[in-house]
Design an enzyme around this catalytic site. Structure first.
Site, PDB file in Angstrom:
ATOM      1  N   HIS A 113      -3.092 -16.154  -5.388  1.00 23.18           N
ATOM      2  CA  HIS A 113      -3.996 -17.123  -5.173  1.00 23.18           C
ATOM      3  C   HIS A 113      -4.542 -16.289  -3.682  1.00 23.18           C
ATOM      4  O   HIS A 113      -3.968 -15.590  -3.198  1.00 23.18           O
ATOM      5  CB  HIS A 113      -3.410 -18.441  -4.477  1.00 23.18           C
ATOM      6  N   THR A 163       5.566  -4.503  -3.754  1.00 23.93           N
ATOM      7  CA  THR A 163       4.067  -4.812  -3.496  1.00 23.93           C
ATOM      8  C   THR A 163       3.085  -3.581  -3.736  1.00 23.93           C
ATOM      9  O   THR A 163       1.701  -3.924  -3.398  1.00 23.93           O
ATOM     10  CB  THR A 163       4.226  -5.338  -1.952  1.00 23.93           C
ATOM     11  N   LYS A 164       3.644  -2.410  -3.931  1.00 22.96           N
ATOM     12  CA  LYS A 164       2.575  -1.320  -4.243  1.00 22.96           C
ATOM     13  C   LYS A 164       3.218  -0.512  -5.138  1.00 22.96           C
ATOM     14  O   LYS A 164       4.241  -0.494  -5.714  1.00 22.96           O
ATOM     15  CB  LYS A 164       2.770  -0.427  -2.664  1.00 22.96           C
TER      16      LYS A 164
END
Length: 183
Positions: A113, A163-164
């Site tokens: 989002h 996250t990466k």
């Protein structure tokens, strides 16, 4: 003009309340319900449901409960195993290679989002594809975030938040997940 589904799959803002998308999610939710309420010993029925739900190139074993948004965006390779409590939000492509093991409560989120509250309150959503290579073991309670690519021969430690991107041939863990060792 792109449909909301086309927008979803190309990673731009889309309306998840679109009638077509709602119907497709309901179809997948019905299959999830059937899968999660069938006896574990009824292996053939489980495989029939999984064939309707996801794209699998070979042997697949998914423990219940399992949940996903659409199913048709999930592609798994040979010898795939997902332990109890796996959730895959497949608003975009989630490609998983051969010989991948997901420990209990692994969460894979292609959905996201906007961080801008005005856009978020307007109902905007978007998604990013996720790729997991071959010979990967993902530890329990791990969260894999939108847009992440995990290479081949990787171990992700339990409780990690990925996250990466994670390169090939490493052990990675933590929040945020970081490479701690090459293998």
């Amino acid at each position: 003009m792109k449909s909301e589904k086309e927008k979803m799959l190309t990673g731009v803002y889309y309306n998840a309340c679109d009638e077509e998308l709602v119907k497709e999610r309901e179809y997948a939710q019905d299959l999830n319900f059937d899968l999660n309420n069938i006896r574990p010993s009824e292996r053939e029925k489980r495989q029939e449901i999984l064939k309707k739900l996801i794209i699998a190139k070979g042997a697949v074993h998914i423990e219940s409960p399992f949940n996903c948004d659409y199913g048709y965006n999930i592609e798994v390779g040979e010898n795939f195993y997902a332990n109890y409590g796996c959730t895959i939000l497949d608003c975009n492509k989630v490609k998983i290679g051969d010989n991948v093991l997901l420990a209990p409560n692994v969460q894979i989120y292609a959905a996201t989002h906007p961080t801008n509250p005005i856009e978020r309150l307007a109902g905007k959503e978007y998604s990013k594809p996720i790729s997991i290579g071959n010979n990967v073991w993902v530890g329990g309670g791990t969260i894999i975030c939108p847009g992440v690519k995990i290479g081949d021969n990787v171990t992700i430690g339990a409780g990690s938040v990925v996250t990466k991107d994670i390169p090939n041939n490493v052990i990675a863990l933590g929040n945020p997940c970081k490479v701690i060792k090459s293998i």
